[in-house]
Design a protein around this motif. Structure first.
Motif, PDB file in Angstrom:
ATOM      1  N   HIS A   1      12.542  15.178  12.055  1.00 14.19           N
ATOM      2  CA  HIS A   1      11.828  14.599  11.173  1.00 14.19           C
ATOM      3  C   HIS A   1      10.463  15.256  11.179  1.00 14.19           C
ATOM      4  O   HIS A   1      10.004  15.273  12.277  1.00 14.19           O
ATOM      5  CB  HIS A   1      11.619  13.070  11.519  1.00 14.19           C
ATOM      6  N   SER A   2      10.170  15.966  10.044  1.00 15.55           N
ATOM      7  CA  SER A   2       8.742  16.623  10.192  1.00 15.55           C
ATOM      8  C   SER A   2       8.282  16.463   8.798  1.00 15.55           C
ATOM      9  O   SER A   2       8.935  16.741   7.480  1.00 15.55           O
ATOM     10  CB  SER A   2       9.069  18.319  10.209  1.00 15.55           C
ATOM     11  N   THR A   3       7.021  15.929   8.846  1.00 11.52           N
ATOM     12  CA  THR A   3       6.263  15.514   7.497  1.00 11.52           C
ATOM     13  C   THR A   3       5.156  16.416   7.037  1.00 11.52           C
ATOM     14  O   THR A   3       4.803  17.230   7.860  1.00 11.52           O
ATOM     15  CB  THR A   3       6.008  14.295   7.417  1.00 11.52           C
TER      16      THR A   3
ATOM     17  N   ASN B   1       1.016  -1.326   0.028  1.00 10.97           N
ATOM     18  CA  ASN B   1       0.277   0.049  -0.070  1.00 10.97           C
ATOM     19  C   ASN B   1       0.842   1.110   0.007  1.00 10.97           C
ATOM     20  O   ASN B   1       0.547   2.321  -0.414  1.00 10.97           O
ATOM     21  CB  ASN B   1      -1.057   0.093   1.199  1.00 10.97           C
ATOM     22  N   ARG B   2       2.138   1.114   0.608  1.00 14.76           N
ATOM     23  CA  ARG B   2       2.857   2.368   0.803  1.00 14.76           C
ATOM     24  C   ARG B   2       4.034   2.397  -0.200  1.00 14.76           C
ATOM     25  O   ARG B   2       4.694   3.379  -0.507  1.00 14.76           O
ATOM     26  CB  ARG B   2       3.210   2.492   2.140  1.00 14.76           C
ATOM     27  N   GLN B   3       4.554   1.318  -0.628  1.00 18.13           N
ATOM     28  CA  GLN B   3       6.083   1.286  -1.199  1.00 18.13           C
ATOM     29  C   GLN B   3       5.816   0.625  -2.628  1.00 18.13           C
ATOM     30  O   GLN B   3       6.834   0.211  -2.995  1.00 18.13           O
ATOM     31  CB  GLN B   3       6.868   0.436  -0.295  1.00 18.13           C
ATOM     32  N   ALA B   4       4.736   0.291  -3.235  1.00 14.93           N
ATOM     33  CA  ALA B   4       4.449  -0.297  -4.371  1.00 14.93           C
ATOM     34  C   ALA B   4       3.637   0.225  -5.324  1.00 14.93           C
ATOM     35  O   ALA B   4       2.405   0.537  -4.769  1.00 14.93           O
ATOM     36  CB  ALA B   4       4.366  -1.806  -4.391  1.00 14.93           C
ATOM     37  N   TYR B   5       3.600   0.220  -6.577  1.00 17.71           N
ATOM     38  CA  TYR B   5       2.548   0.818  -7.472  1.00 17.71           C
ATOM     39  C   TYR B   5       2.447  -0.312  -8.470  1.00 17.71           C
ATOM     40  O   TYR B   5       3.280  -1.043  -8.783  1.00 17.71           O
ATOM     41  CB  TYR B   5       3.029   2.076  -8.371  1.00 17.71           C
TER      42      TYR B   5
ATOM     43  N   TYR C   1       9.883  13.119   2.589  1.00 16.48           N
ATOM     44  CA  TYR C   1       8.776  13.346   3.265  1.00 16.48           C
ATOM     45  C   TYR C   1       9.147  14.012   4.625  1.00 16.48           C
ATOM     46  O   TYR C   1       8.595  14.670   5.502  1.00 16.48           O
ATOM     47  CB  TYR C   1       8.080  12.346   3.647  1.00 16.48           C
ATOM     48  N   ALA C   2      10.281  13.526   5.112  1.00 21.88           N
ATOM     49  CA  ALA C   2      10.956  13.940   6.307  1.00 21.88           C
ATOM     50  C   ALA C   2      11.369  15.299   6.716  1.00 21.88           C
ATOM     51  O   ALA C   2      11.611  15.911   7.604  1.00 21.88           O
ATOM     52  CB  ALA C   2      11.798  12.898   7.025  1.00 21.88           C
ATOM     53  N   LYS C   3      11.574  15.928   5.363  1.00 17.20           N
ATOM     54  CA  LYS C   3      12.239  17.124   5.136  1.00 17.20           C
ATOM     55  C   LYS C   3      11.140  18.331   4.888  1.00 17.20           C
ATOM     56  O   LYS C   3      11.086  19.618   5.026  1.00 17.20           O
ATOM     57  CB  LYS C   3      13.264  17.589   4.509  1.00 17.20           C
TER      58      LYS C   3
ATOM     59  N   SER D   1       0.958  12.291   1.989  1.00 19.13           N
ATOM     60  CA  SER D   1       2.605  12.223   1.284  1.00 19.13           C
ATOM     61  C   SER D   1       2.360  11.971  -0.213  1.00 19.13           C
ATOM     62  O   SER D   1       3.054  11.603  -0.855  1.00 19.13           O
ATOM     63  CB  SER D   1       3.285  10.992   1.914  1.00 19.13           C
ATOM     64  N   GLY D   2       1.160  12.456  -0.734  1.00 24.89           N
ATOM     65  CA  GLY D   2       0.849  12.113  -2.332  1.00 24.89           C
ATOM     66  C   GLY D   2       1.111  13.451  -2.990  1.00 24.89           C
ATOM     67  O   GLY D   2       0.985  13.511  -4.164  1.00 24.89           O
TER      68      GLY D   2
END
Length: 536
Positions: A271-273, A136-140, A322-324, A295-296
């Motif tokens: 770490h800020s997202t 769900n998060r790391q694959a298309y 995303y963390a920066k 994160s889209g």
């Protein structure tokens, strides 16, 4: 209220009940430490620290699908045939860590993190941590195949919630005693400087737990507005807290005060997202948890309150930005931004982050209508500039497409589909995944900065995680792991390496603490009982 007298008989005391703390406690128990006790400042209903609020992602070196399939529970034989997953080597991990942290990560710490990542996740799996491939998060799914991207493939079943539940079960099996609502207050040492105990508080009563070894795993200062403002900079006191409200930095401060612990790492970094602007201000929500993440942005655009873009949304894969990007949002007017998509990419957004139950969506049949609605409902200051920015972006994308008609859009790789051509270039590029926004209706979501964890911490001996004092000597009997360990991350980090770090160094700390406990003065485990009601 139970009577709390001076407590004896604890061989290893772990301070903090997140992934790092539980990993340390488990390792200590496995190493034969004797009586292992874990104390947690938060009440039981807030168990798990920041680890609870994660998606449960673990970055690890691996040799491809066959290396990971034995430890995951969500891949059948038919699905396995549809997976494209390149090996993630030690060299890959090192390059990503160096790139994200500008080459500043402590070499000894980073080498251990990388080299022990694979064995450590398998150790966790043997102890009952349920892993899955992160479809769900790391694959298309591209052309019928699952394409994993960004070097990260593993997550825990049920995310952070499942991770903590599995850690708690492992602790019970190994006889680790866990006590909630029990904050540590100060470290006690002998005349020679060896750690001999920790003063804790329960329902307003202080008591001394005597022990030969202490492992600090109490998190950073991300939930402390004063310390955020002091170390991260002006206005960080008003940033949103993504996780637990109990990570307020006291353990860092009393370690520096009581044993002269040496500070290390990036104290102005965190770490800020990208975080839902409607999320609670001072803590995460334990039901919604990580689903406030937004994160889209690589699939669309991000514009600030003045209608201008401020980051290259496609500069790298999401794992590495995303963390920066939360910091970048926090630096915008009023600390907010708008993520925008059209019909080409809305369907590619992850359901857990963008479904109707989790986010307020603003729709417009045209970009002009969307801008007006954002001005009316969400505080957009410059709707006309918003429209002009999207128009200029589209013109740059059209120019690129005309020049390179064969360049294919692929969200699973850095596809080079950009806004930069020989005829038109934007001052701020979108370097990959640059599709035009011209197919309405359009959707926007308002986001802010969510602080996850801080990077500043304590200096340690990488091999044992023993805390180093300002005199550059080890503090005998004191160890430090998790967010409190300084020197690993600077400015940014490769997604998923935080939980891996907690487990790798937690395992090392537990093993080392067990040895210290065994070499110390023998204690009688039956001489005292921790009997108050906060016990797990």
């Amino acid at each position: 209220m139970p009577s709390l007298t001076s407590l004896q008989g604890v061989n290893v005391l772990v301070v903090g009940g997140g992934n790092a703390g539980f990993s340390a406690a488990t390792a200590a128990a496995e190493a034969g430490a004797g009586r292992v006790v874990l104390i947690e400042k938060a009440p039981k209903e807030w168990a798990g620290g920041n680890s609870y609020f994660t998606a449960g992602a673990f970055r690890t070196v691996h040799h491809g699908t066959k290396d990971l399939l034995p430890i995951v529970n969500n891949v059948d034989s038919d699905t396995a045939k549809l997976i494209d997953m390149e090996p993630y080597t030690t060299e890959d991990f090192q390059k990503d860590l160096d790139r994200m942290c500008s080459g500043r990560s402590d070499p000894a710490l980073s080498q251990l993190l990388i080299n022990e990542s694979n064995d450590t996740v398998k150790w966790l799996a043997r102890n009952g941590i349920r892993f899955q491939l992160s479809f769900n998060r790391q694959a298309y799914k591209v052309n019928g195949r699952f394409k994993f991207w960004g070097g990260m493939s593993l997550k825990t079943d049920e995310g952070g919630r499942g991770l903590i539940a599995d850690h708690q079960a492992a602790a019970r099996r190994l006889g680790v005693e866990v006590y909630y609502s029990t904050p540590a207050k100060r470290i006690v040492t002998s005349s020679s400087g060896n750690v001999t105990g920790v003063v804790v508080e329960y329902k307003g009563v202080e008591t001394l737990i005597k022990t030969n070894a202490v492992i600090l795993a109490a998190g950073g200062f991300e939930a402390n507005p004063r310390m955020r403002s002091q170390y991260l900079g002006p206005n960080w006191d008003v940033a949103r807290v993504r996780g637990t409200p109990f990570n307020t930095g006291e353990a860092l401060e009393f370690a520096i005060r009581d044993v002269g612990a040496k500070q290390a790492g990036n104290w102005s970094g965190c770490h800020s997202t990208c975080w839902d602007a409607n999320a609670p201000a001072n803590s995460g929500d334990r039901t919604i948890s990580n689903e406030f993440t937004k994160s889209g942005y690589p699939l669309g655009l991000m514009l600030n309150n003045n209608g201008a873009r401020f980051v290259d949304e496609g500069v790298d894969l999401r794992n590495f930005t995303y963390a920066k990007f939360g910091r970048a949002i926090h630096e915008q007017p009023e600390g907010v931004a708008f993520q925008v998509w059209d019909q080409r990419t809305i369907s590619w957004l992850r359901d857990e982050e963008y479904r109707d139950e989790r986010v307020e969506k603003i729709w417009g049949a045209t970009i002009e209508e969307l801008a007006q609605k954002l001005a009316q409902k969400s505080g957009l200051n410059a709707p006309q500039q918003f429209v002009e920015t999207v128009k200029e972006y589209n013109e740059a994308v059209y120019a690129f497409q005309a020049e390179k008609p064969g360049q294919k859009w692929d969200p699973a790789v850095k596809d080079g589909v950009s806004t930069q051509s020989s005829t038109k270039k934007l001052g701020l590029a979108k370097s990959n995944w640059a599709l035009p926004l011209d197919q309405g209706p359009y959707m926007a979501v308002k986001v802010c900065c969510g602080v996850t964890f801080t990077f500043g911490g304590l200096a340690v001996n990488p091999k044992t995680t023993a805390v180093i004092s300002t005199s550059n000597k080890e503090v005998t009997g004191l160890f430090c792991v998790g967010e409190m360990l300084g020197g690993l991350f600077y400015g940014n980090y490769p997604g998923g390496s935080g939980l891996t770090s907690g487990a790798v160094f937690g395992r090392r700390a537990g093993t080392a603490a067990a040895k210290v406990a065994a070499s110390g003065v023998a204690v009688d485990p039956s001489s005292s009982q921790l009997s108050f009601s906060s016990r797990l």
